[in-house]
Design a protein around this motif. Structure first.
Motif, PDB file in Angstrom:
ATOM      1  N   CYS A 153      -3.812  30.522  61.922  1.00 17.84           N
ATOM      2  CA  CYS A 153      -4.837  29.619  61.381  1.00 17.84           C
ATOM      3  C   CYS A 153      -4.640  28.208  61.922  1.00 17.84           C
ATOM      4  O   CYS A 153      -3.535  27.802  62.257  1.00 17.84           O
ATOM      5  N   GLU A 154      -5.738  27.473  61.923  1.00 15.66           N
ATOM      6  CA  GLU A 154      -5.666  26.054  62.254  1.00 15.66           C
ATOM      7  C   GLU A 154      -5.328  25.300  60.981  1.00 15.66           C
ATOM      8  O   GLU A 154      -5.976  25.483  59.946  1.00 15.66           O
TER       9      GLU A 154
ATOM     10  N   PHE B 171      -8.743  28.689  58.744  1.00 14.16           N
ATOM     11  CA  PHE B 171      -8.149  27.393  58.440  1.00 14.16           C
ATOM     12  C   PHE B 171      -7.238  27.483  57.223  1.00 14.16           C
ATOM     13  O   PHE B 171      -7.510  28.244  56.290  1.00 14.16           O
TER      14      PHE B 171
ATOM     15  N   LYS C 203     -16.602  29.921  59.797  1.00 11.29           N
ATOM     16  CA  LYS C 203     -15.339  29.340  59.357  1.00 11.29           C
ATOM     17  C   LYS C 203     -14.950  29.862  57.974  1.00 11.29           C
ATOM     18  O   LYS C 203     -15.805  30.049  57.113  1.00 11.29           O
TER      19      LYS C 203
ATOM     20  N   ASP D 231     -14.538  34.039  62.422  1.00  7.48           N
ATOM     21  CA  ASP D 231     -13.718  33.966  63.621  1.00  7.48           C
ATOM     22  C   ASP D 231     -12.920  32.665  63.722  1.00  7.48           C
ATOM     23  O   ASP D 231     -12.190  32.449  64.676  1.00  7.48           O
ATOM     24  N   GLU D 232     -13.062  31.799  62.722  1.00  2.00           N
ATOM     25  CA  GLU D 232     -12.293  30.554  62.672  1.00  2.00           C
ATOM     26  C   GLU D 232     -11.575  30.502  61.328  1.00  2.00           C
ATOM     27  O   GLU D 232     -12.211  30.484  60.276  1.00  2.00           O
TER      28      GLU D 232
END
Length: 122
Positions: free
Chosen positions: A67-68, A33, A2, A30-31
Motif C-alpha cells: 500500500c501507499e 492506501f 482507490k 487497484d490503488e
C-alpha cells in the motif's frame, strides 16, 4: 479505483483466510492506501497482543508494503480515515461497525467481509 484499508481490514487474511488484495482487485480496486494512524495502531497491537491477534497484526504490518502510505495523518485512525476518504474520493475497507456507520453518513463507499469468505460493498 482507490481504497483505504483500516486496521481490522488488514487482520482479515489471518482471521478469516481471505486474500484482501485479490478480493479488492475483483471489486475493481487497484490503488491501496494506508494512513500512518493505521500503521501506528498495528504497531501498538504487535506490542500489546498475544497469540493469533499478535500474529494477525504482524501479517498486517507486512501487507502494508503493498500500500501507499499517507502522511501526515494526525488524530484517531477512524477520524483520519473519514477525512482522507472524503478528500481522496476513496472507498474504505473496514469491519468496524461504528466506522461503517460514520462512513455511510458521509456517503463514503465501504467494503466489508461478507459470509466470512469474501469482500463486498456494504
Amino acid at each position: 479505483m482507490k481504497v483505504i484499508i483500516d486496521t481490522n481490514g488488514f487482520m482479515i487474511p489471518v482471521q478469516f483466510g481471505v486474500d484482501i488484495f485479490e478480493e479488492l482487485k475483483r471489486l475493481g480496486f487497484d490503488e491501496f492506501f494506508v494512513p500512518e494512524a493505521v500503521v501506528f495502531e498495528i504497531e501498538k497491537l504487535i506490542k500489546r497482543e498475544r497469540g493469533s491477534d499478535r500474529t494477525a497484526a504482524k501479517v498486517a504490518r507486512s501487507m502494508m508494503d503493498r500500500c501507499e502510505r499517507i502522511t501526515p495523518a494526525v488524530g484517531p485512525a477512524d477520524d483520519v480515515i473519514l477525512r482522507l476518504a472524503k478528500e481522496m474520493e476513496a472507498a474504505v475497507l473496514t469491519n468496524d461497525i461504528g466506522l461503517k456507520r460514520r462512513l455511510a453518513e458521509k456517503g463514503i463507499q465501504t467494503i466489508s467481509l461478507r459470509q466470512k469468505n469474501k469482500l463486498d460493498f456494504v
